[in-house]
Structure formats: structure tokens, C-alpha cells
Design a protein around this motif. Sequence first.
Motif: not given
Length: 462
Positions: A61-86
Motif C-alpha cells: 500500500r504505497r507507490e513503487p520506488t526505483r529499487r522496487d523495479f529491480r528484477g521486474a520483467s513486466l510493469v503495468f502503470i494504471a493511473g496517476g498524475e502524468d509526472h508520476v507515470i513518467a
Amino acid sequence: MRVFPASIPLDGRTVIVSGAGFMAEAKARLFVGSPARLKWFTGADTEPVASDIARFAEVIRREPTRRDFRGASLVFIAGGEDHVIARQAREARAKGALVNIVDSPKGSDFQTPALVDRDAMVISIASGGATPVLSVDIRSQIERLVPARVGILADLARELRGTVKSVLDKFDDRRAFWERALRGKARDLALSGDKAGARREMLRELNTDAPPPSGIVHLVGAGPGDPDLLTIKAARLLREADVIVHDRLVGDGVLDLARRDAIRIDVGKTKGHHPVPQDEIADILVREARKGQRVVRLKGGDPFIFGRGGEELETVRAAGIEAEVTPGISAALACAASSGIPLTHRDHAQSVTFASGVVKKDGPDVNYQALSAPNATAVFYMGVGAAPEIQTKLLAAGRTGATPVAIIENGSSENERTLTGILGDLAGLVERANVKGPAIIIVGETAALAASQPVEAVENFA
């Protein structure tokens, strides 16, 4: 092909979904039951996650940080402010992940296809994100065709693949085995839910000397040309065919359903031009079937309505070869329906007769007297060139010149057109409208019910 729907194995993969709401939930639900590790970052202020996903996913129950993406193969971003999505997309890509931004095809590395999920067997329908609603509609159609337990067959094939390869050295032998195993008793057992029984049957088949292949000829109706009007059985036979012997009037979209490696033999005829005589066509069917091939004789419309299917069936069976007939929607039915013309009607026509505008040389002529009843509909195939004769003979047999007629040219195709008029001007209508394509002619009171308006005013011949 504008997009390539590649398959990504999910064993050992990490999939991240970022966002809350129904779109994020839909992405997360895709991976419930898969071997992937699913991490769903829902943000701090969200409603409880659906129980079926919560039992499977790691919900954070929080937003992902840079470290959370380590080892991920697929990432789905569903909603949020444009600068957060980018920012999330940039950080995920920096860690080597492929990114899908929901409802933003241009900003995504890939698009999520519509899926028919049968566990080990997954079918994807991809439009590159252009028409997701259409993809979902197509998926619904496929869902009705694919058995719910077909994944059991795919599981067994994967589990036994190495065993089969060790027993059968040659590729052709392995292919023949899989065709027997996946289309015979083992398939029936698997689709009934008996995986153990299906496995036993496959192993029995593997350890039994294969009989020499037995050829078969299927006389298949391709319908009037529109692939959507092909029967489900006809589509399956096309996919399984080794050889397809087809007519000129078979639509390109129909042939596209065949295997890419199937042999295609064009025996099409045009008026006055028969490059492959009928006797030779029958010889081709017999010859190819005797090689052990599954032969589909693909005919426009229905094989048994002016398709010479009866002649070919006799020849094939006389040669001792198994033959089956799969009917198709005939041009008369398809064209009449497309034009809004009922072939029978309680107020106007109590019978309908199909007739040929061209008869066998030195053979019997059509019984025009029988076609002249005022409360009946006559449908003529191959009648464009014979329009003057049809007009003359029907008038001589008692049909009035004011009898409504309709001509449907290129029925069920993109350039279909319907012309209406009266019997006394049938030949003139064909000439003035320059009818060239394949067409049927409908004669009778119901022809006046065509949805299309006449192409021109015609003089009322009584």
C-alpha cells in the motif's frame, strides 16, 4: 502484420502493477494463478483489494520506488498524475523492465492483448492498442469455440514431448503421432477432465505401430464468400487439411484459415474457360487421398447445390476412398438474406425452387412450366448470361411480365449490389446495369420486398 504478439514465459518472472481502481485490478487479475511473482503497489489511500487477487499477490500500500523495479520483467502503470507515470516508467525501464501504461499505447513498450486463457494454452488477440473493444468482442467469439479443458492437452504435450522425441526420431513420424494423439481418443478423455486416462492413451498410441495413413476427401461448402458465414466444422477441416482443391468463387478470407503449409490447387472455372476439366478434378481428389492426405474439396456455396458435389462424391467413393460432405450456406440463402428478400412468404410464395441458368450440353432443360406458378419463388444460379432465355421461357410458360425480379451481384462481398425490376425487362436490366460478377436472379412476388430500391425506373410490362 502490424504487431507481433510474442509469448513470454512467466516462470520465475516478477510482474508489477502500480495504481488503484478497476484498471489496475484488471491487470493484476491477469496473473492470478500464473507462476509469476505478482507485486501490486496500490498506493496509500485505497479500498480493500479483491480477495482472489489478495490471496495470490503481494499487495503493497504505497507507490513503487526505483529499487522496487529491480528484477521486474513486466510493469503495468494504471493511473496517476502524468509526472508520476513518467517517472515510474523511466525508472522501470532503467531496471530492464518492459512497461505498459494503461490507455496509452504510444507511451507503452507493449500492449496487453485480449486473452483466451486455458492455462497451458493461451490465445491472444492483439490490435496494438488501437481497438481494444473489438479485440474483446473477438475474444468472446473464440471463447465459444475453444474447449475449457484444452489446456490439459497442452500440458500433456509439453510433459511428453521429450519422451516422444526419444522414441520417434523423424519429424514426420512425430507430427503424425501428435495428430493422432491430439485428435483421437486421448483428446476426448482430456476434454472430459480425465488427464490420467488421456496420458495412458497417449502412451499406448506411442508404443503401438502406427497404421499407414488413410486418406480422406471432405467436400466442404465455403459459403458465398464472406468468411464469417463459414461453418465451424468447415473452418476446422480447413485448418487440418493437407491439400485444398478450391474453386474460383472461394473468398480469399476463407483460404486464409488454412494451414500455411497446406498445398493449394486452384481448379476454378469461368464462363467458357475450364482450365481443369471436371474429370481431372476428380482424379486430383483420388490421387491426393491415395497418398494418405486429408483433402478438402472447397466449393463456393454448398457442394450439393449446383456444385457438382454429387459427381465428385460418386467418383471418390467408387475409388474406395472415404468421403464426407460438410454443407455450406448457399448463395441463394445468403444473397436473399442480405437483400432482405424472403424466399418464401405466407402472403406471396408458398414454395421456392433453385434452378440453373446453364444446363449440361445435350441434357434435359429446366422445367420452366413448374417455375411459372404465381405463388412461388424461382432462384436462378448462373443466370446472368442466360437472362434473355430465362425471361423468354418464363413468359412463355405463363409468368407475367410484371412479375418482380431481383439480381444480387457479388453477394456477401464488399461490392455487393442489388438490382430490382420486372421479368419483362430482365435482360435489359442485366445489360443496362452491366452485371458481370457472379450473381443470382430471384423471380417472384417476394423479390419486390428487397431492402434496396430499383437502380432505375422500368416500364411496366403487363
